[in-house]
Design a protein around this motif. Structure first.
Motif, PDB file in Angstrom:
ATOM      1  N   GLU A  47      47.375  29.334  41.034  1.00  0.00           N
ATOM      2  CA  GLU A  47      48.446  30.018  40.313  1.00  0.00           C
ATOM      3  C   GLU A  47      48.106  30.162  38.829  1.00  0.00           C
ATOM      4  O   GLU A  47      48.371  31.205  38.227  1.00  0.00           O
ATOM      5  N   LEU A  48      47.534  29.119  38.244  1.00  0.00           N
ATOM      6  CA  LEU A  48      47.152  29.184  36.835  1.00  0.00           C
ATOM      7  C   LEU A  48      46.087  30.249  36.599  1.00  0.00           C
ATOM      8  O   LEU A  48      46.171  31.027  35.644  1.00  0.00           O
ATOM      9  N   ILE A  49      45.085  30.294  37.469  1.00  0.00           N
ATOM     10  CA  ILE A  49      43.997  31.266  37.319  1.00  0.00           C
ATOM     11  C   ILE A  49      44.528  32.678  37.484  1.00  0.00           C
ATOM     12  O   ILE A  49      44.218  33.575  36.697  1.00  0.00           O
ATOM     13  N   ARG A  50      45.343  32.898  38.505  1.00  0.00           N
ATOM     14  CA  ARG A  50      45.902  34.237  38.731  1.00  0.00           C
ATOM     15  C   ARG A  50      46.821  34.667  37.596  1.00  0.00           C
ATOM     16  O   ARG A  50      46.963  35.849  37.318  1.00  0.00           O
ATOM     17  N   GLY A  51      47.430  33.687  36.938  1.00  0.00           N
ATOM     18  CA  GLY A  51      48.283  33.987  35.795  1.00  0.00           C
ATOM     19  C   GLY A  51      47.508  34.137  34.496  1.00  0.00           C
ATOM     20  O   GLY A  51      48.080  34.416  33.454  1.00  0.00           O
ATOM     21  N   GLY A  52      46.203  33.898  34.536  1.00  0.00           N
ATOM     22  CA  GLY A  52      45.370  34.061  33.354  1.00  0.00           C
ATOM     23  C   GLY A  52      45.230  32.811  32.508  1.00  0.00           C
ATOM     24  O   GLY A  52      44.628  32.840  31.436  1.00  0.00           O
ATOM     25  N   ASP A  53      45.750  31.686  32.959  1.00  0.00           N
ATOM     26  CA  ASP A  53      45.689  30.444  32.188  1.00  0.00           C
ATOM     27  C   ASP A  53      44.554  29.564  32.697  1.00  0.00           C
ATOM     28  O   ASP A  53      44.779  28.517  33.308  1.00  0.00           O
ATOM     29  N   VAL A  54      43.321  29.968  32.423  1.00  0.00           N
ATOM     30  CA  VAL A  54      42.166  29.211  32.902  1.00  0.00           C
ATOM     31  C   VAL A  54      42.076  27.861  32.190  1.00  0.00           C
ATOM     32  O   VAL A  54      41.618  26.872  32.759  1.00  0.00           O
ATOM     33  N   ALA A  55      42.541  27.790  30.952  1.00  0.00           N
ATOM     34  CA  ALA A  55      42.499  26.533  30.206  1.00  0.00           C
ATOM     35  C   ALA A  55      43.418  25.474  30.815  1.00  0.00           C
ATOM     36  O   ALA A  55      43.215  24.276  30.592  1.00  0.00           O
ATOM     37  N   ASP A  73      37.129  25.634  45.012  1.00  0.00           N
ATOM     38  CA  ASP A  73      38.226  26.569  45.186  1.00  0.00           C
ATOM     39  C   ASP A  73      38.532  27.298  43.875  1.00  0.00           C
ATOM     40  O   ASP A  73      38.791  28.504  43.887  1.00  0.00           O
ATOM     41  N   ALA A  74      38.493  26.594  42.756  1.00  0.00           N
ATOM     42  CA  ALA A  74      38.756  27.242  41.465  1.00  0.00           C
ATOM     43  C   ALA A  74      37.687  28.286  41.161  1.00  0.00           C
ATOM     44  O   ALA A  74      37.995  29.391  40.697  1.00  0.00           O
ATOM     45  N   ILE A  75      36.435  27.973  41.459  1.00  0.00           N
ATOM     46  CA  ILE A  75      35.350  28.933  41.226  1.00  0.00           C
ATOM     47  C   ILE A  75      35.520  30.153  42.133  1.00  0.00           C
ATOM     48  O   ILE A  75      35.353  31.297  41.705  1.00  0.00           O
ATOM     49  N   ALA A  76      35.879  29.929  43.397  1.00  0.00           N
ATOM     50  CA  ALA A  76      36.090  31.049  44.323  1.00  0.00           C
ATOM     51  C   ALA A  76      37.246  31.930  43.863  1.00  0.00           C
ATOM     52  O   ALA A  76      37.176  33.160  43.934  1.00  0.00           O
ATOM     53  N   THR A  77      38.314  31.313  43.375  1.00  0.00           N
ATOM     54  CA  THR A  77      39.454  32.083  42.877  1.00  0.00           C
ATOM     55  C   THR A  77      39.063  32.890  41.642  1.00  0.00           C
ATOM     56  O   THR A  77      39.438  34.053  41.502  1.00  0.00           O
ATOM     57  N   LEU A  78      38.290  32.274  40.741  1.00  0.00           N
ATOM     58  CA  LEU A  78      37.817  32.999  39.558  1.00  0.00           C
ATOM     59  C   LEU A  78      36.920  34.170  39.949  1.00  0.00           C
ATOM     60  O   LEU A  78      37.019  35.257  39.363  1.00  0.00           O
ATOM     61  N   ALA A  80      37.030  35.877  42.749  1.00  0.00           N
ATOM     62  CA  ALA A  80      37.881  36.917  43.332  1.00  0.00           C
ATOM     63  C   ALA A  80      38.625  37.688  42.245  1.00  0.00           C
ATOM     64  O   ALA A  80      38.722  38.917  42.302  1.00  0.00           O
ATOM     65  N   GLU A  81      39.138  36.977  41.252  1.00  0.00           N
ATOM     66  CA  GLU A  81      39.832  37.640  40.148  1.00  0.00           C
ATOM     67  C   GLU A  81      38.881  38.530  39.359  1.00  0.00           C
ATOM     68  O   GLU A  81      39.233  39.642  38.972  1.00  0.00           O
ATOM     69  N   LEU A  82      37.667  38.060  39.130  1.00  0.00           N
ATOM     70  CA  LEU A  82      36.675  38.851  38.403  1.00  0.00           C
ATOM     71  C   LEU A  82      36.282  40.101  39.199  1.00  0.00           C
ATOM     72  O   LEU A  82      36.184  41.197  38.637  1.00  0.00           O
ATOM     73  N   ALA A  83      36.092  39.954  40.505  1.00  0.00           N
ATOM     74  CA  ALA A  83      35.747  41.105  41.346  1.00  0.00           C
ATOM     75  C   ALA A  83      36.871  42.134  41.348  1.00  0.00           C
ATOM     76  O   ALA A  83      36.621  43.345  41.280  1.00  0.00           O
ATOM     77  N   GLN A  84      38.110  41.658  41.398  1.00  0.00           N
ATOM     78  CA  GLN A  84      39.253  42.576  41.377  1.00  0.00           C
ATOM     79  C   GLN A  84      39.329  43.305  40.037  1.00  0.00           C
ATOM     80  O   GLN A  84      39.559  44.517  39.989  1.00  0.00           O
ATOM     81  N   ALA A  85      39.113  42.599  38.948  1.00  0.00           N
ATOM     82  CA  ALA A  85      39.156  43.231  37.625  1.00  0.00           C
ATOM     83  C   ALA A  85      38.039  44.258  37.475  1.00  0.00           C
ATOM     84  O   ALA A  85      38.252  45.346  36.929  1.00  0.00           O
ATOM     85  N   ARG A  86      36.858  43.938  37.991  1.00  0.00           N
ATOM     86  CA  ARG A  86      35.748  44.892  37.914  1.00  0.00           C
ATOM     87  C   ARG A  86      36.027  46.144  38.742  1.00  0.00           C
ATOM     88  O   ARG A  86      35.716  47.247  38.320  1.00  0.00           O
ATOM     89  N   SER A  87      36.606  45.966  39.924  1.00  0.00           N
ATOM     90  CA  SER A  87      36.889  47.128  40.762  1.00  0.00           C
ATOM     91  C   SER A  87      37.975  47.998  40.132  1.00  0.00           C
ATOM     92  O   SER A  87      37.929  49.219  40.234  1.00  0.00           O
ATOM     93  N   GLU A  88      38.932  47.385  39.456  1.00  0.00           N
ATOM     94  CA  GLU A  88      39.966  48.165  38.771  1.00  0.00           C
ATOM     95  C   GLU A  88      39.375  48.953  37.606  1.00  0.00           C
ATOM     96  O   GLU A  88      39.815  50.060  37.318  1.00  0.00           O
ATOM     97  N   LEU A  89      38.387  48.374  36.938  1.00  0.00           N
ATOM     98  CA  LEU A  89      37.759  49.063  35.815  1.00  0.00           C
ATOM     99  C   LEU A  89      36.873  50.226  36.259  1.00  0.00           C
ATOM    100  O   LEU A  89      36.731  51.215  35.548  1.00  0.00           O
TER     101      LEU A  89
END
Length: 98
Positions: A47-55, A73-78, A80-89
């Motif tokens: 939830e923190l990663i998806r919300g942008g609060d990696v810290a 799991d945290a690395i896998a979530t990061l 996935a978020e990075l892949a989604q952001a790249r595909s949106e760009l």
């Protein structure tokens, strides 16, 4: 000789009592309170990663570092978020001409 033996015994007794007394006053040196169950830590980190609060991501400490399942799991979530952001760009944006 008996004096030295008595002195050593007194020193051992004082060391034991001092250590016990110090531990009772200042605690055992635990820096952080125990964390939640591993499943809830993983869920909270997602939830923190998806919300942008990696810290805010936290991992449970184990003997030689952090719990590998939580880190993986945290690395896998990061990823996935990075892949989604790249595909949106890279997706073409529709032109809105009036």
């Amino acid at each position: 000789m008996l004096t030295w033996l008595l002195l050593i015994l007194v020193l051992i007794a004082l060391t034991i009592l001092g250590t016990w007394f110090w531990g009772r006053i200042f605690g055992r040196g635990e820096v952080l309170p125990p964390m939640d169950e591993p499943a809830s830590v993983i869920r909270d980190n997602r939830e923190l990663i998806r919300g942008g609060d990696v810290a805010g991501v936290r991992f449970e400490m184990v003997t030689r570092g952090y719990r590998p399942d939580q880190v993986d799991d945290a690395i896998a979530t990061l990823q996935a978020e990075l892949a989604q952001a790249r595909s949106e760009l890279t997706q073409p944006r529709p032109d809105h001409h009036a």
